[in-house]
Design an enzyme around this catalytic site. Structure first.
Site, mmCIF file in Angstrom:
data_model
loop_
_atom_site.group_PDB
_atom_site.id
_atom_site.type_symbol
_atom_site.label_atom_id
_atom_site.label_comp_id
_atom_site.label_asym_id
_atom_site.label_seq_id
_atom_site.Cartn_x
_atom_site.Cartn_y
_atom_site.Cartn_z
ATOM 1 N N THR A 191 1.034 -1.020 -0.343
ATOM 2 C CA THR A 191 0.212 0.054 0.305
ATOM 3 C C THR A 191 0.906 1.120 0.289
ATOM 4 O OG1 THR A 191 -1.219 0.845 1.469
ATOM 5 C CG2 THR A 191 -0.432 -0.212 2.116
ATOM 6 N N ASP A 192 0.077 2.076 -0.664
ATOM 7 C CA ASP A 192 1.120 3.937 -0.502
ATOM 8 C C ASP A 192 1.031 4.197 0.940
ATOM 9 O OD1 ASP A 192 -1.477 4.376 0.039
ATOM 10 O OD2 ASP A 192 -1.735 6.064 -1.650
ATOM 11 N N GLU A 193 -0.181 3.717 2.153
ATOM 12 C CA GLU A 193 0.346 4.194 3.498
ATOM 13 C C GLU A 193 1.483 4.104 3.873
ATOM 14 O OE1 GLU A 193 -3.339 2.641 5.464
ATOM 15 O OE2 GLU A 193 -4.914 2.988 3.297
ATOM 16 N N TYR A 242 -2.168 -1.141 10.629
ATOM 17 C CA TYR A 242 -2.039 -0.867 9.412
ATOM 18 C C TYR A 242 -1.137 -1.127 8.638
ATOM 19 C CZ TYR A 242 -3.570 -2.045 5.121
ATOM 20 O OH TYR A 242 -3.691 -1.989 2.966
ATOM 21 N N LYS A 264 2.334 -3.506 7.458
ATOM 22 C CA LYS A 264 2.756 -3.709 5.786
ATOM 23 C C LYS A 264 4.231 -2.922 5.458
ATOM 24 C CE LYS A 264 0.523 -4.740 2.966
ATOM 25 N NZ LYS A 264 -0.411 -6.249 2.451
ATOM 26 N N ASP A 293 -12.979 11.725 14.707
ATOM 27 C CA ASP A 293 -12.274 11.430 13.491
ATOM 28 C C ASP A 293 -11.557 10.068 14.180
ATOM 29 O OD1 ASP A 293 -10.663 11.760 11.653
ATOM 30 O OD2 ASP A 293 -9.662 13.737 11.949
ATOM 31 N N GLY A 336 -5.017 9.209 14.712
ATOM 32 C CA GLY A 336 -4.058 9.706 13.702
ATOM 33 C C GLY A 336 -3.837 9.331 11.847
HETATM 34 P P1 NAD Z 1 -9.480 -8.167 1.948
HETATM 35 O O1 NAD Z 1 -9.467 -7.394 3.240
HETATM 36 O O2 NAD Z 1 -10.881 -7.835 1.253
HETATM 37 O O3 NAD Z 1 -8.740 -9.481 1.924
HETATM 38 C C1 NAD Z 1 -8.037 -9.755 2.575
HETATM 39 C C2 NAD Z 1 -7.707 -10.987 1.693
HETATM 40 O O4 NAD Z 1 -6.662 -12.324 2.423
HETATM 41 C C3 NAD Z 1 -9.305 -11.880 2.791
HETATM 42 O O5 NAD Z 1 -9.920 -12.997 1.725
HETATM 43 C C4 NAD Z 1 -8.768 -13.100 3.973
HETATM 44 O O6 NAD Z 1 -9.949 -13.989 4.361
HETATM 45 C C5 NAD Z 1 -7.340 -13.004 3.272
HETATM 46 N N1 NAD Z 1 -6.423 -13.802 4.667
HETATM 47 C C6 NAD Z 1 -6.490 -12.588 5.678
HETATM 48 N N2 NAD Z 1 -5.601 -12.880 7.048
HETATM 49 C C7 NAD Z 1 -5.407 -14.234 6.028
HETATM 50 C C8 NAD Z 1 -4.290 -15.552 5.793
HETATM 51 N N3 NAD Z 1 -3.572 -15.018 7.832
HETATM 52 N N4 NAD Z 1 -4.345 -16.394 5.028
HETATM 53 C C9 NAD Z 1 -4.860 -16.479 4.282
HETATM 54 N N5 NAD Z 1 -5.012 -15.765 4.341
HETATM 55 C C10 NAD Z 1 -6.114 -15.076 4.500
HETATM 56 O O7 NAD Z 1 -7.873 -7.518 1.545
HETATM 57 P P2 NAD Z 1 -7.691 -6.390 -0.184
HETATM 58 O O8 NAD Z 1 -7.836 -4.600 -0.917
HETATM 59 O O9 NAD Z 1 -8.143 -6.935 -0.937
HETATM 60 O O10 NAD Z 1 -6.347 -5.721 -0.265
HETATM 61 C C11 NAD Z 1 -5.535 -7.065 -0.364
HETATM 62 C C12 NAD Z 1 -3.728 -6.382 -0.693
HETATM 63 O O11 NAD Z 1 -3.742 -5.270 -1.394
HETATM 64 C C13 NAD Z 1 -3.768 -6.429 1.166
HETATM 65 O O12 NAD Z 1 -2.246 -7.181 1.177
HETATM 66 C C14 NAD Z 1 -4.162 -4.745 0.298
HETATM 67 O O13 NAD Z 1 -2.770 -4.677 2.145
HETATM 68 C C15 NAD Z 1 -3.289 -4.300 0.040
HETATM 69 N N6 NAD Z 1 -3.607 -3.068 -0.620
HETATM 70 C C16 NAD Z 1 -5.023 -2.948 -0.751
HETATM 71 C C17 NAD Z 1 -5.970 -1.811 -1.400
HETATM 72 C C18 NAD Z 1 -6.691 -0.599 -0.903
HETATM 73 O O14 NAD Z 1 -7.811 -0.155 -1.317
HETATM 74 N N7 NAD Z 1 -7.398 -2.504 -0.941
HETATM 75 C C19 NAD Z 1 -5.067 -0.748 -1.655
HETATM 76 C C20 NAD Z 1 -3.407 -1.078 -1.564
HETATM 77 C C21 NAD Z 1 -2.790 -2.335 -1.416
HETATM 78 P P1 TYD Z 2 -10.493 3.428 4.589
HETATM 79 O O1 TYD Z 2 -11.877 3.273 2.786
HETATM 80 O O2 TYD Z 2 -10.870 3.058 5.250
HETATM 81 O O3 TYD Z 2 -9.211 3.226 3.293
HETATM 82 P P2 TYD Z 2 -8.001 4.195 4.475
HETATM 83 O O4 TYD Z 2 -7.823 4.507 5.284
HETATM 84 O O5 TYD Z 2 -6.875 2.692 3.932
HETATM 85 O O6 TYD Z 2 -7.811 5.331 3.445
HETATM 86 O O7 TYD Z 2 -11.166 5.578 4.065
HETATM 87 C C1 TYD Z 2 -11.233 6.184 3.193
HETATM 88 C C2 TYD Z 2 -11.712 7.052 3.613
HETATM 89 O O8 TYD Z 2 -12.757 7.398 4.041
HETATM 90 C C3 TYD Z 2 -10.403 8.002 4.783
HETATM 91 O O9 TYD Z 2 -9.375 9.005 5.063
HETATM 92 C C4 TYD Z 2 -11.051 7.782 6.360
HETATM 93 C C5 TYD Z 2 -12.869 8.127 5.795
HETATM 94 N N1 TYD Z 2 -13.608 7.459 6.197
HETATM 95 C C6 TYD Z 2 -14.793 8.482 6.415
HETATM 96 O O10 TYD Z 2 -14.881 9.420 6.212
HETATM 97 N N2 TYD Z 2 -15.665 7.418 6.776
HETATM 98 C C7 TYD Z 2 -15.759 6.124 7.467
HETATM 99 O O11 TYD Z 2 -16.799 5.496 7.336
HETATM 100 C C8 TYD Z 2 -15.332 5.331 6.648
HETATM 101 C C9 TYD Z 2 -14.815 3.519 6.573
HETATM 102 C C10 TYD Z 2 -13.579 5.916 6.259
#
Ligand code: NAD
Ligand code: TYD
Length: 363
Positions: free
Chosen positions: A142-144, A167, A171, A297, A300
């Site tokens: 992630t970019d985070e 989180y 990562k 909020d 962090g």
């Molecule tokens: P998600 O939470 O939707 O899915 C995660 C999956 O991993 C689930 O199917 C869960 O069952 C599985 N899992 C969790 N713990 C496990 C374990 N111990 N063993 C086996 N499987 C396990 O997540 P996502 O949004 O699809 O994200 C996928 C990846 O992309 C992650 O690594 C996340 O950090 C990264 N990512 C996500 C975003 C985003 O916006 N969602 C952005 C950048 C990077």
């Molecule tokens: P989120 O989808 O949780 O992704 P991330 O925290 O990984 O960026 O949240 C996106 C943005 O939206 C973040 O600035 C937090 C904000 N947010 C709300 O304002 N209300 C909500 O109910 C949620 C889930 C997120």
């Protein structure tokens, strides 16, 4: 070009992973290999998201194994059983709010789980004391990990890591382990850091699906803080095409930023979503807008994320293909059309279904 024959996808039952698997099997004719999806099925993992794939490719080019990436026996068994040559490591605990409430699972899965997979790869891919170089471990991140930006500037691949939530810290830690395994053991790795994804099958705890569903159900729309935090949004399919590009042509040992170049303040984005959902679902826009509720909020709360992904564009020729208008339109339409999937999640019924169908298949 790498061979990419037997690809282990971890976390393939989650949001981005299930889209990746579907795209690879259904829309990527040049991919002729097999996909093995290893997922323990936490609250975020839902095999219903891949039912069509299972029906069409199950037992032929798609194989599901239920198991935890933290358990070495399991990861080794999967590697050996399927002769894995490529790993695309999506599995993670992925929600910042949950990491604030309970960081332990994040350290376990994101740090220990990644470490376990790296050890497995190191062991299974070593031959006569030498590391195979025709294999690849791609880590999804992630970019985070880069921290939070002020009003200006962008994250590049050389921005120093400065994670601020449990989180992002977990990562960041996994990213460092992946790069260390390349540096120390010569494990062929690539790494991508992507901005906020959106699209079909996203668990409705994240901003976009949560807001869509709350609008439809007439619930309050909770905006954290002043609503002016900024995120860069990319359509999951664009992210996944970038990953596919890196798998094929990325340089071993390199990291690539992926982003939408599409920054929005949360409140701006919410207002746009209200317009789209109201129109598509026949809701009274003004009434929906009245349900916006500013809430306490997030502790962090990172102010702004913004990605510079010119390395990926210039070196590997990737670009975003789905505009935000189109992506949001498709996403809203998907949530409106897939009530059964949503109902399964909302009621928790999908968990019973998982136990019935997958409970005994734990590897
Ligand atoms: P998600 O939470 O939707 O899915 C995660 C999956 O991993 C689930 O199917 C869960 O069952 C599985 N899992 C969790 N713990 C496990 C374990 N111990 N063993 C086996 N499987 C396990 O997540 P996502 O949004 O699809 O994200 C996928 C990846 O992309 C992650 O690594 C996340 O950090 C990264 N990512 C996500 C975003 C985003 O916006 N969602 C952005 C950048 C990077
Ligand atoms: P989120 O989808 O949780 O992704 P991330 O925290 O990984 O960026 O949240 C996106 C943005 O939206 C973040 O600035 C937090 C904000 N947010 C709300 O304002 N209300 C909500 O109910 C949620 C889930 C997120």
């Amino acid at each position: 070009m790498r061979s990419l024959k037997n690809i282990l996808i971890t976390g393939g039952a989650g949001f981005i992973g299930c889209n990746f698997i579907r795209t690879l099997l259904e829309k990527t004719p040049e991919f002729k290999g097999k996909i093995i999806n290893l997922d323990v099925l936490t609250y975020a993992g839902n095999p219903a998201s891949l039912k069509d794939v299972e029906d069409r490719f199950g037992g032929k080019r798609y194989f599901f194994e239920r198991g935890n990436i933290c358990t070495r026996d399991i990861t080794e068994q999967v590697f050996k059983k399927y002769n894995i040559d490529t790993v695309v490591h999506f599995a993670a605990e992925s929600h910042v709010d949950r990491s604030i409430l309970g960081p332990e699972a994040f350290v376990k899965t994101n740090v220990t789980g990644t470490f376990t997979l790296l050890e497995t790869a190191r062991n299974c891919w070593s031959k006569d004391g030498a590391m195979r170089q025709d294999v690849l471990f791609h880590h999804i991140s992630t970019d985070e990990v880069y921290g939070s930006l002020g009003g200006t500037g962008y994250f590049t691949e050389t921005t120093p890591y400065d994670p601020r939530s449990p989180y992002s810290a977990s990562k960041a830690s996994s990213d460092h382990l992946v790069m260390a395994y390349n540096h120390t053991y010569g494990l062929p790795v690539t790494l991508s850091n992507c901005s906020n994804n959106y699209g079909p099958y996203q668990f409705p705890e994240k901003l976009i699906p949560l807001m869509i569903l709350n609008m439809i159900e007439g619930k309050p729309l909770p905006v954290y803080g002043d609503g002016r935090n900024i995120r860069d949004w990319v359509y999951a399919e664009d992210h996944n095409r970038a990953v596919w590009t890196i798998l094929n042509t990325g340089k071993t040992g390199e990291k690539y930023n992926i982003g939408g170049e599409n920054e929005w303040e949360n409140i701006q984005l919410l207002n746009t979503l209200i317009d789209i959902v109201s129109k598509k679902a026949g809701l009274d826009q003004a009434k929906v807008r009245e349900t916006i509720t500013y809430v306490k909020d997030r502790p962090g709360h990172d102010r702004r994320y913004a990605i510079n992904c010119s390395k990926l564009k210039k070196e590997l020729g990737w670009k975003q293909e789905v505009s935000f208008d189109d992506g949001l339109d498709k996403t809203v339409s998907w949530y409106l059309a897939n009530k059964e999937w949503i109902e399964g999640i909302r009621s928790g019924e999908y968990k019973n279904w998982i136990e019935k169908n997958y409970g005994e298949r734990r590897i």
